[in-house]
Design a protein around this motif. Sequence first.
Motif, PDB file in Angstrom:
ATOM      1  N   GLU A  90      32.059  41.300 -82.544  1.00 35.84           N
ATOM      2  CA  GLU A  90      32.791  41.353 -81.276  1.00 35.84           C
ATOM      3  C   GLU A  90      32.269  40.309 -80.293  1.00 35.84           C
ATOM      4  OE1 GLU A  90      34.057  44.598 -77.785  1.00 35.84           O
ATOM      5  OE2 GLU A  90      32.938  45.246 -79.564  1.00 35.84           O
ATOM      6  N   LEU A  91      30.961  40.085 -80.330  1.00 37.36           N
ATOM      7  CA  LEU A  91      30.401  39.032 -79.487  1.00 37.36           C
ATOM      8  C   LEU A  91      30.941  37.670 -79.915  1.00 37.36           C
ATOM      9  CD1 LEU A  91      26.615  40.076 -79.176  1.00 37.36           C
ATOM     10  CD2 LEU A  91      28.479  40.519 -77.582  1.00 37.36           C
ATOM     11  N   ASP A  92      31.070  37.482 -81.235  1.00 37.22           N
ATOM     12  CA  ASP A  92      31.622  36.222 -81.743  1.00 37.22           C
ATOM     13  C   ASP A  92      33.042  36.007 -81.223  1.00 37.22           C
ATOM     14  OD1 ASP A  92      29.312  35.706 -83.116  1.00 37.22           O
ATOM     15  OD2 ASP A  92      30.085  36.300 -85.093  1.00 37.22           O
ATOM     16  N   GLU A  93      33.851  37.065 -81.220  1.00 39.99           N
ATOM     17  CA  GLU A  93      35.238  36.943 -80.763  1.00 39.99           C
ATOM     18  C   GLU A  93      35.292  36.541 -79.289  1.00 39.99           C
ATOM     19  OE1 GLU A  93      37.283  40.571 -81.489  1.00 39.99           O
ATOM     20  OE2 GLU A  93      37.022  40.494 -83.671  1.00 39.99           O
ATOM     21  N   ALA A  94      34.443  37.185 -78.470  1.00 37.06           N
ATOM     22  CA  ALA A  94      34.447  36.872 -77.043  1.00 37.06           C
ATOM     23  C   ALA A  94      33.957  35.453 -76.787  1.00 37.06           C
ATOM     24  CB  ALA A  94      33.581  37.879 -76.281  1.00 37.06           C
ATOM     25  N   CYS A  95      32.912  35.048 -77.507  1.00 33.89           N
ATOM     26  CA  CYS A  95      32.369  33.703 -77.302  1.00 33.89           C
ATOM     27  C   CYS A  95      33.322  32.639 -77.847  1.00 33.89           C
ATOM     28  CB  CYS A  95      31.006  33.586 -77.966  1.00 33.89           C
ATOM     29  SG  CYS A  95      29.695  34.512 -77.103  1.00 33.89           S
ATOM     30  N   ALA A  96      33.998  32.943 -78.949  1.00 37.66           N
ATOM     31  CA  ALA A  96      34.975  31.996 -79.497  1.00 37.66           C
ATOM     32  C   ALA A  96      36.138  31.819 -78.528  1.00 37.66           C
ATOM     33  CB  ALA A  96      35.480  32.485 -80.853  1.00 37.66           C
ATOM     34  N   ALA A  97      36.515  32.891 -77.862  1.00 43.08           N
ATOM     35  CA  ALA A  97      37.641  32.835 -76.924  1.00 43.08           C
ATOM     36  C   ALA A  97      37.372  31.878 -75.770  1.00 43.08           C
ATOM     37  CB  ALA A  97      37.942  34.230 -76.380  1.00 43.08           C
ATOM     38  N   VAL A  98      36.105  31.734 -75.390  1.00 46.54           N
ATOM     39  CA  VAL A  98      35.781  30.855 -74.255  1.00 46.54           C
ATOM     40  C   VAL A  98      35.123  29.556 -74.722  1.00 46.54           C
ATOM     41  CG1 VAL A  98      35.561  32.774 -72.651  1.00 46.54           C
ATOM     42  CG2 VAL A  98      33.540  32.001 -73.897  1.00 46.54           C
ATOM     43  N   GLY A  99      35.112  29.312 -76.054  1.00 50.93           N
ATOM     44  CA  GLY A  99      34.629  28.045 -76.583  1.00 50.93           C
ATOM     45  C   GLY A  99      33.128  27.845 -76.523  1.00 50.93           C
ATOM     46  N   ILE A 100      32.345  28.928 -76.634  1.00 52.06           N
ATOM     47  CA  ILE A 100      30.889  28.803 -76.557  1.00 52.06           C
ATOM     48  C   ILE A 100      30.220  29.276 -77.854  1.00 52.06           C
ATOM     49  CG2 ILE A 100      30.389  31.110 -75.629  1.00 52.06           C
ATOM     50  CD1 ILE A 100      28.856  27.788 -74.412  1.00 52.06           C
ATOM     51  N   LEU A 101      31.016  29.704 -78.843  1.00 51.32           N
ATOM     52  CA  LEU A 101      30.444  30.247 -80.075  1.00 51.32           C
ATOM     53  C   LEU A 101      29.657  29.186 -80.843  1.00 51.32           C
ATOM     54  CD1 LEU A 101      30.084  32.603 -82.005  1.00 51.32           C
ATOM     55  CD2 LEU A 101      32.258  31.976 -83.097  1.00 51.32           C
ATOM     56  N   ASP A 118      34.934  20.969 -68.227  1.00 52.26           N
ATOM     57  CA  ASP A 118      35.746  19.752 -68.334  1.00 52.26           C
ATOM     58  C   ASP A 118      37.201  20.141 -68.551  1.00 52.26           C
ATOM     59  OD1 ASP A 118      36.057  20.402 -71.071  1.00 52.26           O
ATOM     60  OD2 ASP A 118      34.238  19.284 -71.580  1.00 52.26           O
ATOM     61  N   ILE A 119      38.074  19.145 -68.542  1.00 53.84           N
ATOM     62  CA  ILE A 119      39.512  19.412 -68.620  1.00 53.84           C
ATOM     63  C   ILE A 119      39.871  20.160 -69.897  1.00 53.84           C
ATOM     64  CG2 ILE A 119      41.786  18.330 -68.810  1.00 53.84           C
ATOM     65  CD1 ILE A 119      40.770  16.113 -66.983  1.00 53.84           C
ATOM     66  N   GLY A 120      39.332  19.704 -71.035  1.00 52.55           N
ATOM     67  CA  GLY A 120      39.634  20.378 -72.297  1.00 52.55           C
ATOM     68  C   GLY A 120      39.083  21.787 -72.334  1.00 52.55           C
ATOM     69  N   GLY A 121      37.885  21.979 -71.772  1.00 53.55           N
ATOM     70  CA  GLY A 121      37.282  23.304 -71.739  1.00 53.55           C
ATOM     71  C   GLY A 121      38.092  24.282 -70.920  1.00 53.55           C
ATOM     72  N   LYS A 122      38.589  23.815 -69.769  1.00 51.53           N
ATOM     73  CA  LYS A 122      39.419  24.685 -68.925  1.00 51.53           C
ATOM     74  C   LYS A 122      40.680  25.116 -69.662  1.00 51.53           C
ATOM     75  CE  LYS A 122      38.037  22.506 -64.577  1.00 51.53           C
ATOM     76  NZ  LYS A 122      38.503  21.697 -63.433  1.00 51.53           N
ATOM     77  N   ALA A 123      41.328  24.156 -70.321  1.00 50.38           N
ATOM     78  CA  ALA A 123      42.578  24.462 -71.019  1.00 50.38           C
ATOM     79  C   ALA A 123      42.340  25.487 -72.121  1.00 50.38           C
ATOM     80  CB  ALA A 123      43.178  23.179 -71.591  1.00 50.38           C
ATOM     81  N   GLY A 124      41.243  25.321 -72.863  1.00 49.64           N
ATOM     82  CA  GLY A 124      40.958  26.255 -73.946  1.00 49.64           C
ATOM     83  C   GLY A 124      40.654  27.650 -73.443  1.00 49.64           C
ATOM     84  N   VAL A 125      39.851  27.742 -72.373  1.00 47.59           N
ATOM     85  CA  VAL A 125      39.499  29.049 -71.821  1.00 47.59           C
ATOM     86  C   VAL A 125      40.743  29.753 -71.275  1.00 47.59           C
ATOM     87  CG1 VAL A 125      38.263  30.216 -69.953  1.00 47.59           C
ATOM     88  CG2 VAL A 125      37.102  28.488 -71.326  1.00 47.59           C
ATOM     89  N   TRP A 126      41.596  29.007 -70.575  1.00 49.23           N
ATOM     90  CA  TRP A 126      42.785  29.632 -70.005  1.00 49.23           C
ATOM     91  C   TRP A 126      43.777  30.054 -71.085  1.00 49.23           C
ATOM     92  CZ3 TRP A 126      43.771  32.140 -65.886  1.00 49.23           C
ATOM     93  CH2 TRP A 126      42.999  31.920 -64.740  1.00 49.23           C
ATOM     94  N   ALA A 127      43.850  29.311 -72.162  1.00 48.75           N
ATOM     95  CA  ALA A 127      44.713  29.727 -73.273  1.00 48.75           C
ATOM     96  C   ALA A 127      44.238  31.057 -73.847  1.00 48.75           C
ATOM     97  CB  ALA A 127      44.729  28.645 -74.349  1.00 48.75           C
ATOM     98  N   SER A 128      42.911  31.210 -73.959  1.00 49.76           N
ATOM     99  CA  SER A 128      42.342  32.461 -74.469  1.00 49.76           C
ATOM    100  C   SER A 128      42.563  33.603 -73.495  1.00 49.76           C
ATOM    101  CB  SER A 128      40.853  32.281 -74.756  1.00 49.76           C
ATOM    102  OG  SER A 128      40.630  31.328 -75.766  1.00 49.76           O
ATOM    103  N   ILE A 129      42.368  33.336 -72.191  1.00 41.45           N
ATOM    104  CA  ILE A 129      42.580  34.386 -71.195  1.00 41.45           C
ATOM    105  C   ILE A 129      44.025  34.874 -71.245  1.00 41.45           C
ATOM    106  CG2 ILE A 129      42.736  34.821 -68.707  1.00 41.45           C
ATOM    107  CD1 ILE A 129      40.282  33.031 -68.345  1.00 41.45           C
TER     108      ILE A 129
END
Length: 579
Positions: A445-456, A508-519
């Motif tokens: 479950e931690l992996d899923e949450a961290c993957a969603a925000v691009g930090i896994l 960064d721009i790519g990081g924001k886009a990825g996090v918001w897509a996951s949210i």
Amino acid sequence: METNAIFRKNYGSFRRFFSMLGKANLPYLWIVGYLAASAVIANVGVSSTEYSAALFAGNVGLTAVVLPYLFYQILSLILSSVSGLINNLCTARMDRNLRRMVWRKTVSLPLRFYENNNPKELLSRITTDISSISNLVMKVFLPIFTTAYASFVILQKVSSYDGALMWSLVAALPVNILISFILGRLQFGVQDLINRRNAELTATVAERTNNLMLIKSMSAEAKEAAAGGERMKASYRAAGMNIWITGTAIPIRAIASVLQTIVIILVGRGYYASGALSLTEWIAYYGFAIQLTNILSAYCGYWTSFKSAQGAVDRVSEIMAEPSENLNAGSTMESPAGGIRFEKVDFSFGSEPLFQGLDLDIPAGRITAVVGPSGSGKTTLLNLIDRLYPLNGGLIQIGGKDTSDYSLTSFRRALGYVTQESVMYAGTIRDNLLHGLGRTPSDEELDEACAAVGILDYVRRQSLGYDAPVGESGASLSGGQRQRFSVARALLKKPDCLLLDEATAAMDIGGKAGVWASIRQVMAGKTVVYVAHDAQTIRNADYLIVLRDGQVEAAGEREDVMASNSYCREMMENGEEGR
């Protein structure tokens, strides 16, 4: 300034002080054991003194004097050791219990308290001042009772020789009271001043050491060294005043003790010369008198120590008297489903009103962005939704129900909130992700949450994985990494309502886009409210609210508001809002 602090009229509140002790869960059984041991020591001391007097008078009978004298001396040593051990154990337990009490109080105080008080000054309240309280109880309060009993036993024994002798010993009491009163008043003020100066120094050092990068980047080393030096100089001046007062007190007490000893010798010698006392009784009387003089001198010290400690812990008692948040009052919120409505909301910081009669609707199940100039109330809006501050008027509803009807604990647990600061504690990645969660999720479950925000990927590169340390305040992480972990922590709560205050500003721009897509994916059909800070972030919203000067300037569908509101058009053209 220091002189006024010493002679200030407020010498502390006895009521607050003793009320605080009443809540401290003192180790009462240990205290009773200490008092019982002290009472036995007092009686043993009387017998030991009488046998000592017989020896000095020339009575050296083995069974009648020498063996009993040795017995009482050994017994006194054993009991004194036991009493000292109990005293130290009681002190340690009090330290532990008092620190727990003050820490629980500290974390339950409303945020309003910290707006008017420096949080870093609380460090010395929980450490140094707590030791002052436990020492006050074990080294002052309890010895007052034990020495009072010892004095009673001594006076009772002396009165058995001659009643007038007892009153000659009591006559010295007013002198000791007067000395104690004067020195106590001075000592309280100066100790309170020392405590405050040390707390200020602690707060300054803690704040500066946490921001050394800023100091070095601004070449401010010399300036900060000078500022710290001024704090240290203030502490030194306060300590110097204490040294002078203490140094003056020592000869005053010594002179009083010498005068009392002279009077005791003359009185006892007169009774012995007249035949009213035998040689053994006169020697015993002298021994008892010296003991009583020492006790009276100790009372001077007790009073001075009491006033000193009262000054040192005055701030602690003030903290304990502060009203806490009632975390468990109200019904339990299971899920914050439904839209959010502000109805005639009033709120102010101090005397400055921010919201006056604010009416606002935030739709359920959608992503709402809040924008506006700096100081318009964006962050405060999220803080009020999360009930971090009480309203001055009006109400906030979620799903048509007043949020104040729910207990603070259940309400805040039901919402997810990522603040501007993206707070991380010293510890491991796992410690920070699980902070306040109330359950222990699996690594999957931690992996899923961290993957969603691009930090896994970052976690997997660490040799210890989720058990890798992050440093103090997450010092080993970048600002963007701290924000990603903070969003992951909020998503692990599985909230039906998520609040985000510039939660992707450091990415960064790519990081924001990825996090918001996951949210958007994780929070589909749920309510998200966030403070937007740039043109890229505002495009993630379905609904848009524009605040200006604490009022709603515009609210509606994103495209409609962006087309009609000049502030939003300017923001899109410039790429960033005014914060």
